[in-house]
Design a protein around this motif. Structure first.
Motif, PDB file in Angstrom:
ATOM      1  N   ASP A  62       0.830  -1.197   0.000  1.00 61.09           N
ATOM      2  CA  ASP A  62       0.000   0.000   0.000  1.00 61.09           C
ATOM      3  C   ASP A  62       0.873   1.258   0.000  1.00 61.09           C
ATOM      4  N   PRO A  63       0.454   2.313  -0.717  1.00 60.68           N
ATOM      5  CA  PRO A  63       1.236   3.565  -0.712  1.00 60.68           C
ATOM      6  C   PRO A  63       1.500   4.112   0.689  1.00 60.68           C
ATOM      7  N   ASP A 105       5.051   5.139   2.226  1.00 60.14           N
ATOM      8  CA  ASP A 105       5.285   6.451   2.859  1.00 60.14           C
ATOM      9  C   ASP A 105       5.827   6.293   4.275  1.00 60.14           C
ATOM     10  N   LEU A 106       5.340   5.284   4.986  1.00 62.61           N
ATOM     11  CA  LEU A 106       5.821   5.043   6.337  1.00 62.61           C
ATOM     12  C   LEU A 106       7.299   4.664   6.327  1.00 62.61           C
ATOM     13  N   MET A 107       7.690   3.823   5.362  1.00 62.34           N
ATOM     14  CA  MET A 107       9.092   3.437   5.255  1.00 62.34           C
ATOM     15  C   MET A 107       9.969   4.650   4.937  1.00 62.34           C
ATOM     16  N   ARG A 108       9.461   5.528   4.076  1.00 63.65           N
ATOM     17  CA  ARG A 108      10.228   6.738   3.746  1.00 63.65           C
ATOM     18  C   ARG A 108      10.341   7.660   4.967  1.00 63.65           C
ATOM     19  N   LEU A 153       9.739  -4.833   3.059  1.00 65.49           N
ATOM     20  CA  LEU A 153       8.362  -4.566   2.666  1.00 65.49           C
ATOM     21  C   LEU A 153       7.998  -5.226   1.345  1.00 65.49           C
ATOM     22  N   ARG A 154       8.710  -4.868   0.289  1.00 66.10           N
ATOM     23  CA  ARG A 154       8.325  -5.351  -1.045  1.00 66.10           C
ATOM     24  C   ARG A 154       8.462  -6.876  -1.163  1.00 66.10           C
TER      25      ARG A 154
END
Length: 300
Positions: free
Chosen positions: A189-190, A194-197, A210-211
């Motif tokens: 999910d986007p 965003d959380l990882m960034r 994640l991926r």
């Protein structure tokens, strides 16, 4: 509790058995229809006046029928699987192991190539735009046209045997792995990205944490398709080589000499081998997802 389990098994088994019974009855009827003309003509030439029962019996016992009956295929399958040594040239187990070796090598190479291509396509925008159309276009060329070319080219440089068949299998099976892995790597999910960034995660950390975990269910779904296609590629690769071993060679020799019973028994062995490989991938999938926990299962 055991009664409930038994009832559940019955509820699932009865429809399957009913379908199998209908297929067998239809097969017997079709074998009568397709072999009727040859049997009736032969019996008339022998000087008799055959009745319907005689013709029907003859259609189910022809040496080289147009369509063999199920019991003929079952007898041939049992004889060539359990009635001869595993190392004998007539053994279907021997031919299956030859085909399986090319299948597994081609599958491993194709899966590795598909995963690497998917990683490049997801992370490099240029590859996404330039490489993905070629990956899709590669599957529009019939494998029957490519297989002889691969075998001739590799044969001219002294590469024969397992390698050409494995390359043909790899060519067929890398595509579903690439497509499935691309979808899986893009499935997070986007908001998760965003959380990882926001945690200042590197691209490598996003990939590994994640991926990649998110792509595992997609990967195994594509691997099941890929291993079945890889088997097809190995069998096709045996046809133009004139190989003396392998299920493809067994099919080819049967077609040369009109041994349709041999052809059908080899087809059943190929189906059993394909089902075994697919269920093997399914077993690995359950093991991996079980170790990964409920979160991975929920994504599937």
């Amino acid at each position: 509790m055991s009664d409930g389990i038994l009832q559940g098994v019955k509820d699932k088994a009865l429809p399957v058995l009913a379908v199998v019974a209908l297929i067998i009855l239809g097969w017997y009827a079709l074998s009568v229809a397709l072999n009727w003309a040859q049997v009736s003509e032969r019996l008339v030439k022998d000087g008799g006046a055959p009745g319907v029962a005689d013709i029907v019996k003859g259609t189910w016992s022809m040496e080289r029928p147009v369509l063999p009956s199920p019991d003929q295929v079952a007898v041939e399958f049992a004889k060539t699987t359990f009635g001869v040594k595993v190392t004998a040239k007539k053994s279907l187990v021997y031919h299956a192991t030859v085909t399986a070796s090319a299948t597994l090598v081609g599958f491993a190479l194709g899966a590795l190539l598909g995963i690497l291509l998917a990683i490049g396509i997801v992370h490099v925008q240029t590859l996404d735009r330039s490489l993905m159309p070629w990956v899709i276009a590669s599957q529009t060329v019939p494998i029957l046209a490519i297989a002889p070319m691969i075998i001739v080219v590799l044969g001219n440089i002294g590469i024969t045997g397992l390698v050409p068949k494995s390359i043909i299998s790899m060519y067929l099976c890398f595509f579903p792995v690439t497509i499935g892995m691309v979808k899986g790597l893009r499935s997070p999910d986007p908001m998760e990205l965003d959380l990882m960034r926001s945690y200042n995660a590197s691209q490598a950390q996003v990939f590994w944490k994640l991926r990649l975990p998110a792509s595992v269910p997609f990967l195994f779904a594509s691997l099941k398709v890929a291993v079945a296609i890889s088997l097809t590629g190995a069998i096709v690769g045996e046809l133009p080589t004139g190989a003396s071993a392998g299920l493809g060679a067994r099919l080819l020799s049967g077609s040369y000499y009109g041994q349709t019973v041999q052809i059908w028994s080899a087809l059943f062995m190929a189906a059993i081998l394909g089902a075994t490989l697919v269920y093997g991938i399914g077993g690995i999938e359950r093991l991996v997802l079980g170790r990964a926990g409920q979160s991975a299962s929920a994504r599937s």
